[in-house]
Design a protein around this motif. Structure first.
Motif, PDB file in Angstrom:
ATOM      1  N   ASP A 205       0.833  -1.210   0.000  1.00 18.90           N
ATOM      2  CA  ASP A 205       0.000   0.000   0.000  1.00 18.90           C
ATOM      3  C   ASP A 205       0.862   1.253   0.000  1.00 18.90           C
ATOM      4  O   ASP A 205       0.545   2.250  -0.651  1.00 18.90           O
ATOM      5  CB  ASP A 205      -0.908   0.017   1.228  1.00 18.90           C
ATOM      6  CG  ASP A 205      -1.921  -1.127   1.221  1.00 18.90           C
ATOM      7  OD1 ASP A 205      -2.133  -1.722   0.149  1.00 18.90           O
ATOM      8  OD2 ASP A 205      -2.487  -1.419   2.293  1.00 18.90           O
ATOM      9  N   ASP A 206       1.960   1.210   0.744  1.00 17.71           N
ATOM     10  CA  ASP A 206       2.868   2.351   0.819  1.00 17.71           C
ATOM     11  C   ASP A 206       3.502   2.629  -0.541  1.00 17.71           C
ATOM     12  O   ASP A 206       3.610   3.783  -0.969  1.00 17.71           O
ATOM     13  CB  ASP A 206       3.945   2.063   1.870  1.00 17.71           C
ATOM     14  CG  ASP A 206       4.786   3.284   2.207  1.00 17.71           C
ATOM     15  OD1 ASP A 206       4.204   4.343   2.482  1.00 17.71           O
ATOM     16  OD2 ASP A 206       6.020   3.163   2.215  1.00 17.71           O
ATOM     17  N   ARG A 207       3.907   1.581  -1.236  1.00 19.42           N
ATOM     18  CA  ARG A 207       4.510   1.760  -2.564  1.00 19.42           C
ATOM     19  C   ARG A 207       3.483   2.265  -3.573  1.00 19.42           C
ATOM     20  O   ARG A 207       3.791   3.111  -4.412  1.00 19.42           O
ATOM     21  CB  ARG A 207       5.135   0.443  -3.018  1.00 19.42           C
ATOM     22  CG  ARG A 207       6.303   0.020  -2.127  1.00 19.42           C
ATOM     23  CD  ARG A 207       6.881  -1.347  -2.481  1.00 19.42           C
ATOM     24  NE  ARG A 207       7.853  -1.767  -1.476  1.00 19.42           N
ATOM     25  CZ  ARG A 207       8.508  -2.906  -1.485  1.00 19.42           C
ATOM     26  NH1 ARG A 207       8.287  -3.791  -2.463  1.00 19.42           N
ATOM     27  NH2 ARG A 207       9.379  -3.205  -0.532  1.00 19.42           N
ATOM     28  N   ARG A 208       2.273   1.750  -3.493  1.00 16.09           N
ATOM     29  CA  ARG A 208       1.206   2.228  -4.391  1.00 16.09           C
ATOM     30  C   ARG A 208       0.971   3.720  -4.198  1.00 16.09           C
ATOM     31  O   ARG A 208       0.743   4.456  -5.169  1.00 16.09           O
ATOM     32  CB  ARG A 208      -0.080   1.456  -4.112  1.00 16.09           C
ATOM     33  CG  ARG A 208      -1.290   1.994  -4.914  1.00 16.09           C
ATOM     34  CD  ARG A 208      -2.586   1.323  -4.507  1.00 16.09           C
ATOM     35  NE  ARG A 208      -3.715   1.884  -5.215  1.00 16.09           N
ATOM     36  CZ  ARG A 208      -4.397   2.955  -4.812  1.00 16.09           C
ATOM     37  NH1 ARG A 208      -4.027   3.583  -3.689  1.00 16.09           N
ATOM     38  NH2 ARG A 208      -5.418   3.405  -5.509  1.00 16.09           N
ATOM     39  N   ARG A 209       1.040   4.180  -2.964  1.00 16.57           N
ATOM     40  CA  ARG A 209       0.803   5.600  -2.684  1.00 16.57           C
ATOM     41  C   ARG A 209       1.806   6.486  -3.418  1.00 16.57           C
ATOM     42  O   ARG A 209       1.461   7.576  -3.896  1.00 16.57           O
ATOM     43  CB  ARG A 209       0.875   5.843  -1.168  1.00 16.57           C
ATOM     44  CG  ARG A 209       0.540   7.265  -0.740  1.00 16.57           C
ATOM     45  CD  ARG A 209       0.196   7.304   0.747  1.00 16.57           C
ATOM     46  NE  ARG A 209       1.275   6.744   1.568  1.00 16.57           N
ATOM     47  CZ  ARG A 209       2.287   7.463   2.043  1.00 16.57           C
ATOM     48  NH1 ARG A 209       2.369   8.756   1.767  1.00 16.57           N
ATOM     49  NH2 ARG A 209       3.212   6.892   2.799  1.00 16.57           N
ATOM     50  N   GLY A 210       3.053   6.020  -3.538  1.00 17.60           N
ATOM     51  CA  GLY A 210       4.054   6.795  -4.262  1.00 17.60           C
ATOM     52  C   GLY A 210       3.697   6.941  -5.730  1.00 17.60           C
ATOM     53  O   GLY A 210       3.841   8.030  -6.311  1.00 17.60           O
ATOM     54  N   TRP A 211       3.248   5.840  -6.359  1.00 20.41           N
ATOM     55  CA  TRP A 211       2.801   5.906  -7.764  1.00 20.41           C
ATOM     56  C   TRP A 211       1.630   6.868  -7.905  1.00 20.41           C
ATOM     57  O   TRP A 211       1.622   7.723  -8.809  1.00 20.41           O
ATOM     58  CB  TRP A 211       2.386   4.509  -8.229  1.00 20.41           C
ATOM     59  CG  TRP A 211       1.580   4.497  -9.500  1.00 20.41           C
ATOM     60  CD1 TRP A 211       2.062   4.633 -10.772  1.00 20.41           C
ATOM     61  CD2 TRP A 211       0.164   4.354  -9.614  1.00 20.41           C
ATOM     62  NE1 TRP A 211       1.015   4.588 -11.682  1.00 20.41           N
ATOM     63  CE2 TRP A 211      -0.158   4.412 -10.992  1.00 20.41           C
ATOM     64  CE3 TRP A 211      -0.872   4.183  -8.690  1.00 20.41           C
ATOM     65  CZ2 TRP A 211      -1.470   4.302 -11.469  1.00 20.41           C
ATOM     66  CZ3 TRP A 211      -2.177   4.078  -9.153  1.00 20.41           C
ATOM     67  CH2 TRP A 211      -2.461   4.139 -10.525  1.00 20.41           C
ATOM     68  N   LEU A 212       0.648   6.746  -7.003  1.00 20.37           N
ATOM     69  CA  LEU A 212      -0.569   7.554  -7.119  1.00 20.37           C
ATOM     70  C   LEU A 212      -0.274   9.041  -6.935  1.00 20.37           C
ATOM     71  O   LEU A 212      -0.792   9.884  -7.682  1.00 20.37           O
ATOM     72  CB  LEU A 212      -1.584   7.074  -6.083  1.00 20.37           C
ATOM     73  CG  LEU A 212      -2.993   7.680  -6.176  1.00 20.37           C
ATOM     74  CD1 LEU A 212      -3.616   7.390  -7.535  1.00 20.37           C
ATOM     75  CD2 LEU A 212      -3.870   7.143  -5.049  1.00 20.37           C
ATOM     76  N   GLU A 213       0.568   9.382  -5.982  1.00 17.15           N
ATOM     77  CA  GLU A 213       0.900  10.791  -5.755  1.00 17.15           C
ATOM     78  C   GLU A 213       1.575  11.396  -6.985  1.00 17.15           C
ATOM     79  O   GLU A 213       1.247  12.515  -7.407  1.00 17.15           O
ATOM     80  CB  GLU A 213       1.808  10.925  -4.536  1.00 17.15           C
ATOM     81  CG  GLU A 213       1.107  10.673  -3.212  1.00 17.15           C
ATOM     82  CD  GLU A 213       2.050  10.797  -2.027  1.00 17.15           C
ATOM     83  OE1 GLU A 213       3.276  11.025  -2.253  1.00 17.15           O
ATOM     84  OE2 GLU A 213       1.590  10.669  -0.877  1.00 17.15           O
ATOM     85  N   ALA A 214       2.537  10.657  -7.543  1.00 25.13           N
ATOM     86  CA  ALA A 214       3.250  11.174  -8.718  1.00 25.13           C
ATOM     87  C   ALA A 214       2.316  11.312  -9.910  1.00 25.13           C
ATOM     88  O   ALA A 214       2.397  12.294 -10.667  1.00 25.13           O
ATOM     89  CB  ALA A 214       4.417  10.252  -9.066  1.00 25.13           C
TER      90      ALA A 214
END
Length: 349
Positions: A205-214
């Protein structure tokens, strides 16, 4: 010859907790005289002899750290990250005159049973845990039993930044996938897909958040469109290939892809024949040999952080009443390793 008596045997005989027995052995001044005498009498009656390595880890005398040896993964890719961490930790511990004790466990409850066995026998002074997850019962047991420990991974599901329940070191996966996605946006790609693990894994979930923010900041796409660009799968090369085929059936095209692991990235590359740029996570030897970009975890820094928390001011335990300025956690930033991509890759279709 019968089995040697343990701390638990002494605690039962004296009618006290294991922590009280530990206090009598290590800090007798904090125990009431009448309670201390009961414990000392039980120790004498049972013939209990503390092992030398039962001394506090902070004394730096005969210190031993226990860590579970993770089972071999089916594809042999994702598990390599923990192998490399264990190597780095063992190497740095040796320089500090600390010893590593490896054990195996079939699951969380079995690992807790190993904690009990190793702590009762005074074989270890502290534990290092890996692969933390929401509602992790291992950390709860260690806290309840006053054990020194540090986790490689955050205590997912609690306010781990402001009010940590334990000491931890982790790699900022959000930062890593954000950097990977930003890099692809900088090459002109806009419809950048995300191939991740099922929701609820914490790390995923933490890694997905990085993709989504960018993507929200740099792609110009709305959330409805972004939802069509992501798909989840269990970790593994075959799972990654199947997930990539599902993603390609969705409306629109995919310009590039970021993944939560190198296993998923390799599967995606096999499914597409390397037609689009794919970035994985962990920078395993597979990523280097095939030639795709990946996010590298600085495992030497993680190992150093774990040992600092075990041997420094905290001594592997959180004391809320202590005025220790040293942070109770370490969050280290990964780095993106950019490669040109595989020159030849057979399609897995």
């Amino acid at each position: 010859m019968g089995a040697q008596p343990t701390v638990s045997d002494v605690a039962i005989a004296a009618g006290v907790s294991r922590q009280t027995v530990s206090n009598v052995l290590n800090s007798p001044g904090v125990v009431r005289p009448e309670t201390r005498k009961r414990v000392e009498d039980a120790i004498t009656d049972l013939g209990y002899r503390p092992h030398a390595s039962a001394r506090r880890l902070r004394t730096q005398k005969s210190s031993t750290i226990g860590i579970r040896l993770d089972p071999i993964t089916t594809d042999g890719i994702s598990g390599s990250i923990l192998d490399r961490f264990l190597h780095a930790l063992t190497e740095q511990a040796d320089r500090k005159n600390l010893r590593m004790l490896l054990f195996t466990a079939s699951g969380p409850e079995d690992e807790i049973a190993q904690f009990r066995r190793l702590s009762d026998g005074a074989d270890v002074d502290a534990f290092v845990l890996t692969s933390t997850f929401h509602g992790d019962p291992r950390t709860e047991w260690l806290i309840d039993h006053g054990q020194s420990f540090v986790t490689f991974g955050r205590p997912w599901g609690i306010d781990d930044m402001a009010d940590p329940q334990h000491l931890w070191v982790d790699v900022d996966g959000c930062h890593g996938l954000r950097e990977a996605t930003t890099h692809l946006l900088g090459t002109g790609a806009r419809r950048i897909g995300f191939l991740g693990w099922p929701a609820g894994s914490g790390t995923g979930d933490d890694r997905r958040r990085g993709w989504l923010e960018a993507m929200r900041e740099g792609s110009g796409l709305d959330d409805a469109t972004l939802a069509t660009l992501e798909v989840s799968a269990e970790d593994g090369v075959n799972f990654g290939a199947d997930a990539m085929r599902r993603l390609e059936k969705a409306p629109g095209t995919i310009d590039a892809l970021v993944c939560t692991s190198d296993s998923l990235a390799l599967g995606a590359l096999m499914a597409t024949g390397g037609r689009i740029p794919v970035i994985g996570y962990d920078n395993t030897p597979v990523a280097a040999s095939i030639g795709f970009s990946s996010v590298e975890q600085p495992l030497d820094e993680v190992a150093a952080g774990v040992l600092e928390l075990l041997t420094g001011a905290h001594g592997g335990k959180v004391d809320r009443n202590a005025s220790i300025a040293d942070p109770r956690h370490r969050l280290v930033a990964p780095r993106l390793v950019v490669r040109d991509g595989p020159s030849v890759l057979a399609s897995g279709r």
